[in-house]
Design an enzyme around this catalytic site. Structure first.
Site, PDB file in Angstrom:
ATOM      1  N   LYS A 114      38.287 -54.011 117.934  1.00 24.78           N
ATOM      2  CA  LYS A 114      37.576 -53.496 116.751  1.00 24.78           C
ATOM      3  C   LYS A 114      38.517 -52.645 115.893  1.00 24.78           C
ATOM      4  O   LYS A 114      39.603 -52.255 116.356  1.00 24.78           O
ATOM      5  CB  LYS A 114      36.364 -52.687 117.210  1.00 24.78           C
ATOM      6  CG  LYS A 114      36.703 -51.485 118.071  1.00 24.78           C
ATOM      7  CD  LYS A 114      35.453 -50.908 118.752  1.00 24.78           C
ATOM      8  CE  LYS A 114      35.818 -49.700 119.600  1.00 24.78           C
ATOM      9  NZ  LYS A 114      34.698 -49.253 120.437  1.00 24.78           N
ATOM     10  N   TYR A 144      52.443 -25.592 100.513  1.00 26.92           N
ATOM     11  CA  TYR A 144      51.200 -25.115  99.901  1.00 26.92           C
ATOM     12  C   TYR A 144      50.688 -23.848 100.574  1.00 26.92           C
ATOM     13  O   TYR A 144      50.741 -23.724 101.804  1.00 26.92           O
ATOM     14  CB  TYR A 144      50.122 -26.192 100.023  1.00 26.92           C
ATOM     15  CG  TYR A 144      50.277 -27.317  99.022  1.00 26.92           C
ATOM     16  CD1 TYR A 144      50.234 -27.066  97.650  1.00 26.92           C
ATOM     17  CD2 TYR A 144      50.445 -28.624  99.469  1.00 26.92           C
ATOM     18  CE1 TYR A 144      50.363 -28.111  96.744  1.00 26.92           C
ATOM     19  CE2 TYR A 144      50.574 -29.667  98.562  1.00 26.92           C
ATOM     20  CZ  TYR A 144      50.535 -29.406  97.198  1.00 26.92           C
ATOM     21  OH  TYR A 144      50.657 -30.428  96.309  1.00 26.92           O
ATOM     22  N   MET A 162      50.093 -34.422 101.202  1.00 31.28           N
ATOM     23  CA  MET A 162      49.661 -35.828 101.144  1.00 31.28           C
ATOM     24  C   MET A 162      50.768 -36.799 101.537  1.00 31.28           C
ATOM     25  O   MET A 162      50.551 -37.740 102.293  1.00 31.28           O
ATOM     26  CB  MET A 162      49.161 -36.156  99.739  1.00 31.28           C
ATOM     27  CG  MET A 162      48.582 -37.557  99.627  1.00 31.28           C
ATOM     28  SD  MET A 162      48.109 -37.983  97.951  1.00 31.28           S
ATOM     29  CE  MET A 162      46.740 -36.897  97.663  1.00 31.28           C
TER      30      MET A 162
HETATM   31  C1  LIG Z   1      35.089 -49.153 121.724  1.00 29.47           C
HETATM   32  C2  LIG Z   1      34.266 -49.661 122.846  1.00 29.47           C
HETATM   33  C3  LIG Z   1      34.893 -50.128 124.015  1.00 29.47           C
HETATM   34  C4  LIG Z   1      36.356 -49.916 124.300  1.00 29.47           C
HETATM   35  O1  LIG Z   1      36.504 -48.569 124.700  1.00 29.47           O
HETATM   36  P1  LIG Z   1      37.912 -47.916 125.072  1.00 29.47           P
HETATM   37  O2  LIG Z   1      37.568 -46.527 125.477  1.00 29.47           O
HETATM   38  O3  LIG Z   1      38.717 -47.950 123.819  1.00 29.47           O
HETATM   39  O4  LIG Z   1      38.514 -48.717 126.163  1.00 29.47           O
HETATM   40  C5  LIG Z   1      34.098 -50.748 124.966  1.00 29.47           C
HETATM   41  N1  LIG Z   1      32.757 -50.862 124.799  1.00 29.47           N
HETATM   42  C6  LIG Z   1      32.108 -50.389 123.698  1.00 29.47           C
HETATM   43  C7  LIG Z   1      30.644 -50.536 123.584  1.00 29.47           C
HETATM   44  C8  LIG Z   1      32.849 -49.759 122.694  1.00 29.47           C
HETATM   45  O5  LIG Z   1      32.210 -49.280 121.614  1.00 29.47           O
END
Ligand SMILES: *Cc1c(COP(=O)(O)O)cnc(C)c1O
Length: 347
Positions: free
Chosen positions: A35, A243, A291
């Protein structure tokens, strides 16, 4: 080179997948969570590399990400969507052959109405209260769902980064109570894999561990970030840097200004306590992160560097995260778009 350069080692991602795969027994499938653009590292390259390593199942957050994975890995892989079947997703679920993890009675109704006959999985809530069918809804829908044949039934652990946390065992028990005897099951992300066989069920789904982050302490480092020095100057006692005059020289100091900042994902919160490395030598960040620029104290170096390293063997994503009061996941997924990106192990 005027741009900072990000080196991403896909061979290390593959090695981490193999290492996590080796922690579960033979019948347990090791998937890959890709993801958020493969945790910021390029979902196409990561998914292809892991498919070549043997991964056959991929998880994404939303359906559009699933479409990108389908384009990357072709028709054979299973692609699961954590957010399930959201309104308007029907066409992409069908065309890309995605497997939505249905997580509410509304999603179940939508899936059967909009995409009859299409594959699905089920996500159950075992205590995290984020996504997933509650026990009552599961009891009511279970007959229909099982008759239609879910590809996978999952839940997610809230505290798996702390192996001793009592929540883990409680969720494990609840998951057994809700699912014993029903279908193929998955509970473990990276943290759950490390907690051992009781958490593995039929499929494990590591994310962060693939990309070199905690809680997988033995992970191979995946990213290296090298940032060029734009200029170096002498700062006299009592002069200030950056800054808000946030830093003041005590004695005469050499200050290097480097070409990356919070627009590149080097979040402003890391200002205090963060370091960069000139070769093996740590150099403290001074003043505020801006930035496009960060200022570092290089007074103690024998030779002024042309570039410094922010991420690499001396300082991993979790070290940097700690300096910024966050977690490795956030450092990785914030890495900016201005870097020259170089991939190793693509083919
Ligand atoms: C992101 C996620 C994972 C992976 O988790 P990690 O801690 O990055 O290994 C697995 N299952 C779900 C439902 C997630 O949202």
């Amino acid at each position: 080179m005027s741009a900072a350069e990000l080196f991403i080692d896909l061979d290390a991602v593959a090695a981490n997948w193999r290492a996590l795969n080796a922690m579960s027994s033979g019948h347990v499938e090791t998937a890959a969570v890709v993801k958020a653009n493969g945790y910021g590292l390029d979902v196409t390259r990561v998914a292809r590399r892991l498919q070549r390593e043997g991964a056959q199942s991929f998880f994404v957050a939303i359906a559009d990400e699933g479409l990108a994975v389908r384009k990357a890995v072709g028709g054979d892989a299973d692609i699961y969507v954590f957010s399930g079947h959201m309104s308007g997703d029907g066409a992409v679920i069908q065309s890309a052959g995605l497997i939505p993890m249905l997580s509410s009675p509304e999603q179940v109704a939508r899936h059967f109405a909009d995409t009859p006959g299409a594959s699905f999985g089920v996500q159950l809530d075992t205590g995290m209260n984020r996504l997933g069918l509650e026990a009552d809804d599961w009891a009511a829908l279970r007959g229909d769902l099982m008759a239609a044949g879910p590809r996978l039934v999952i839940s997610h652990l809230a505290c798996a980064d702390e192996a001793d946390h009592p929540m883990n065992h409680q969720q494990l028990r609840t998951f057994h109570d809700m699912t014993d005897g029903v279908a193929r099951r998955s509970l473990a992300a990276t943290g759950g894999i490390l907690m051992g066989e009781a958490y593995h069920f039929d499929l494990v789904r590591p994310g962060i561990g693939l990309y070199g982050g905690m809680p997988f302490a033995d992970a191979a480092a995946v990213v290296r970030l090298s940032v060029p020095v734009v200029q170096t100057r002498t700062v006299r006692p009592f002069e200030t840097v950056g800054y808000g005059n946030a830093w003041q020289a005590d004695i005469e100091r050499q200050i290097a200004t480097i070409a990356a900042g919070y627009a590149d994902g080097l979040i402003r919160a890391m200002g205090k306590g963060a370091k960069v490395f000139a070769g093996d030598v740590p150099c403290p960040v001074v003043g505020r992160v801006s930035m496009d620029l960060i200022t570092v104290d290089v007074t103690h170096l024998d030779e002024l560097p042309e570039a410094v390293e922010i991420l690499g063997p001396h300082q991993g994503v979790d070290d940097l995260a700690e300096a910024a009061g966050t977690i490795g996941y956030e450092i990785l997924t914030s890495l900016g778009h201005r870097y020259g990106r170089h991939y190793r192990g693509e083919h």
